[in-house]
Design a protein around this motif. Structure first.
Motif, PDB file in Angstrom:
ATOM      1  N   GLY A   1       0.810  -1.204   0.000  1.00 35.11           N
ATOM      2  CA  GLY A   1       0.000   0.000   0.000  1.00 35.11           C
ATOM      3  C   GLY A   1       0.847   1.258   0.000  1.00 35.11           C
ATOM      4  O   GLY A   1       2.001   1.248   0.432  1.00 35.11           O
ATOM      5  N   ALA A   2       0.284   2.327  -0.508  1.00 30.69           N
ATOM      6  CA  ALA A   2       0.972   3.624  -0.545  1.00 30.69           C
ATOM      7  C   ALA A   2      -0.034   4.710  -0.228  1.00 30.69           C
ATOM      8  O   ALA A   2      -1.216   4.611  -0.589  1.00 30.69           O
ATOM      9  N   ASN A   3       0.430   5.764   0.433  1.00 29.78           N
ATOM     10  CA  ASN A   3      -0.463   6.835   0.841  1.00 29.78           C
ATOM     11  C   ASN A   3       0.284   8.170   0.781  1.00 29.78           C
ATOM     12  O   ASN A   3       1.466   8.268   1.137  1.00 29.78           O
ATOM     13  N   TYR A   4      -0.408   9.198   0.312  1.00 29.52           N
ATOM     14  CA  TYR A   4       0.148  10.555   0.268  1.00 29.52           C
ATOM     15  C   TYR A   4      -0.897  11.510   0.826  1.00 29.52           C
ATOM     16  O   TYR A   4      -2.074  11.447   0.448  1.00 29.52           O
ATOM     17  N   ASN A   5      -0.460  12.437   1.718  1.00 34.69           N
ATOM     18  CA  ASN A   5      -1.349  13.450   2.289  1.00 34.69           C
ATOM     19  C   ASN A   5      -0.718  14.827   2.117  1.00 34.69           C
ATOM     20  O   ASN A   5       0.487  15.007   2.388  1.00 34.69           O
ATOM     21  N   ARG A   6      -1.526  15.795   1.712  1.00 41.81           N
ATOM     22  CA  ARG A   6      -1.089  17.196   1.594  1.00 41.81           C
ATOM     23  C   ARG A   6      -1.788  17.982   2.679  1.00 41.81           C
ATOM     24  O   ARG A   6      -3.024  18.014   2.766  1.00 41.81           O
ATOM     25  N   MET A   7      -1.004  18.627   3.497  1.00 43.50           N
ATOM     26  CA  MET A   7      -1.547  19.393   4.609  1.00 43.50           C
ATOM     27  C   MET A   7      -2.107  20.713   4.086  1.00 43.50           C
ATOM     28  O   MET A   7      -1.379  21.515   3.489  1.00 43.50           O
ATOM     29  N   LEU A   8      -3.392  20.946   4.297  1.00 38.75           N
ATOM     30  CA  LEU A   8      -4.013  22.209   3.893  1.00 38.75           C
ATOM     31  C   LEU A   8      -4.005  23.228   5.033  1.00 38.75           C
ATOM     32  O   LEU A   8      -3.739  24.409   4.811  1.00 38.75           O
ATOM     33  N   ALA A   9      -4.349  22.785   6.219  1.00 41.94           N
ATOM     34  CA  ALA A   9      -4.287  23.665   7.396  1.00 41.94           C
ATOM     35  C   ALA A   9      -3.641  22.873   8.527  1.00 41.94           C
ATOM     36  O   ALA A   9      -4.136  21.813   8.908  1.00 41.94           O
ATOM     37  N   LYS A  10      -2.539  23.350   9.017  1.00 38.70           N
ATOM     38  CA  LYS A  10      -1.786  22.622  10.042  1.00 38.70           C
ATOM     39  C   LYS A  10      -2.468  22.754  11.401  1.00 38.70           C
ATOM     40  O   LYS A  10      -3.147  23.732  11.678  1.00 38.70           O
ATOM     41  N   GLN A  11      -2.246  21.742  12.213  1.00 39.71           N
ATOM     42  CA  GLN A  11      -2.776  21.769  13.571  1.00 39.71           C
ATOM     43  C   GLN A  11      -1.985  22.770  14.432  1.00 39.71           C
ATOM     44  O   GLN A  11      -0.791  22.959  14.217  1.00 39.71           O
TER      45      GLN A  11
END
Length: 473
Positions: free
Chosen positions: A73-83
């Motif tokens: 499996g592979a996964n990519y996430n782009r942060m739009l608003a950081k915590q």
């Protein structure tokens, strides 16, 4: 032509596939050859064989669940608003003021706390995380203790046996249908031959009176009467041709052949009389090979295994799991600044079923009731099959006696007709006497062939009930 070659390839009668056989108007086939072709080319049988293969693949699918399961499996996430994280330094007491505990500093500490509290109200917190996050890797699992899966394998074995028995049942049904069609074709051919002989006799009589009329030895009425008698038989000949065509088409359909393929029987119904008495004496009441009883036993076994399968849902399961992954995080462009870091883990997963609202219990009760229903049905099936076997054997005995009586009747009718024919030729008998003896002979022969046909049909039905036909592999 392709159907012709395929037919003889499956039937194993290559000797017929010669230039002489191609030149023949009809292909003379035995009953065994017709059955062999039907078992090879009939779509119903081919579907039954395919069903066995399908269930075997189902078993292999279940067996594959006992083997390790590996996935990537592979996964990519782009942060739009950081915590955003906030920290309350008051919880650290005097350390939060970065000062000591002396009395001379009490006023200063209070002032510092007031200033810190004022600063927290205007503070925006600390933003956490990076713009891009990647994760890829392998995961694997292996069942160690899986009671339901083990019972599923046992269940699929019984399902394969059910498919095999259903295929055998379909083959036995097809053999019975081919025999019935073959016997019907023989009956139609023999009946036509009897009618043809009656027609030839009527034509001979008509020609005799016509010649006598031309010589002045017979009246016009005699010529008309014999002509009408001859023409009355012509519709029966046409009906016999239709019956032959219908029976031949039925046989061709069962054999999986094209309707243009010519088929003719290699025997006559009278050929079966010589073995009739020996067969009647060797009949058995044993019906242990009945396909319906076998299917009932297999279905009962499947439901018993289903009960065990449902009970296995109460048992815990244990599985071995493993993961090996790589992660990366970066700011800015998602196509650069990669920083891959591997991590791996191995673990054991234990699952103990506790409560599902009574679903498992109700499933077990359902399967148990179904198994008991099949056991009750078996008693009814056994009674019905036993009754049918006894009736079939009694019917065969009646047919044997009828054939013996009809055979004697045919012999007597043939002698009487020959005497009347000789008497008619010398003028010692009238045409009505000759015609009456001819009709008696025709009825006797047709009744004789019909009795043999009934005997063969009853014998085939008994064979179907007992499931004794040798199908081979």
């Amino acid at each position: 032509m392709h159907t012709f070659l395929r037919f003889f390839a499956f039937a194993g009668i290559a000797a017929v596939c010669t230039s002489t056989a191609y030149a023949q108007a009809d292909s003379v086939l035995t009953l065994d050859q017709c059955i062999a072709v039907a078992l090879s080319d009939n779509p119903t049988i081919r579907i039954a064989d395919m069903e066995i293969t399908r269930v075997d693949y189902t078993r292999k699918e279940t067996l594959g669940q006992l083997l390790p399961s590996i996935s990537f499996g592979a996964n990519y996430n782009r942060m739009l608003a950081k915590q955003v994280a906030y920290m309350n330094m008051d919880d650290f007491g005097d350390f939060g003021a970065m000062g000591g505990t002396g009395g001379e500093n009490n006023d200063e500490t209070a002032a510092s706390r007031a200033a810190s509290s004022e600063n927290k109200k205007s503070d925006n917190g600390i933003k956490m995380g990076l713009d891009n996050s990647y994760s890829l890797g392998f995961s694997a699992s292996l069942p160690l203790i899986a009671p339901q899966l083990w019972q599923s394998l046992s269940l699929t074995d019984s399902q394969i046996l059910r498919s095999v028995e259903q295929a055998r049942s379909s083959k036995l049904e097809l053999v019975n249908q081919v025999k019935a069609a073959y016997y019907a074709l023989m009956l139609a051919e023999d009946s036509k031959q009897v009618i043809q002989e009656s027609y030839d006799m009527a034509a001979f009589t008509y020609e005799t009176y016509s010649k006598q009329y031309q010589a002045g030895a017979a009246s016009d009425y005699d010529v008309l009467r014999t002509s009408v008698a001859m023409k009355n038989i012509e519709p029966e000949l046409m009906q016999a041709d239709v019956a032959i065509k219908r029976a031949r088409l039925q046989l061709q359909v069962l054999m999986g052949l094209d309707s243009s393929f010519p088929v003719t029987t290699s025997q006559r119904l009278s050929d079966y009389e010589q073995n009739m008495y020996a067969q009647a004496l060797s009949l058995s009441h044993d019906y242990s090979g009945n396909s319906e009883l076998h299917l009932n036993a297999i279905e009962t076994d499947i439901l018993d295994r289903t009960v065990k399968l449902q009970k296995a849902a109460y048992y815990p399961t244990l599985a071995l799991t493993a993961n090996y992954n790589w992660t990366s995080s970066s700011n800015g462009s998602p196509f650069k600044n990669f920083r891959w870091n591997p991590y791996s883990m191995v673990g054991i997963t234990l699952s103990v079923p506790l409560f599902e609202g009574g679903q498992r219990y109700n499933r077990v009760r359902q399967a148990t009731i179904q198994a008991n229903e099949l056991r009750l049905q078996r008693e009814n099936i056994e009674r019905n099959v036993s009754m049918q076997v006894n009736l079939a054997i009694d019917n065969i005995g009646v047919n044997v006696k009828q054939i013996a009586s009809c055979s004697e009747s045919v012999s007597q009718a043939e002698r009487a007709h020959q005497i009347m024919k000789d008497s008619f030729e010398i003028g010692a008998a009238t045409y009505l006497d000759l015609r009456d003896s001819e009709l008696s002979l025709t009825r006797a022969r047709l009744t004789y062939y019909q009795a043999i046909y009934n005997y063969l049909i009853a014998l085939s039905e008994l064979e179907l009930l007992q499931g004794t036909y040798p199908l081979g592999k």
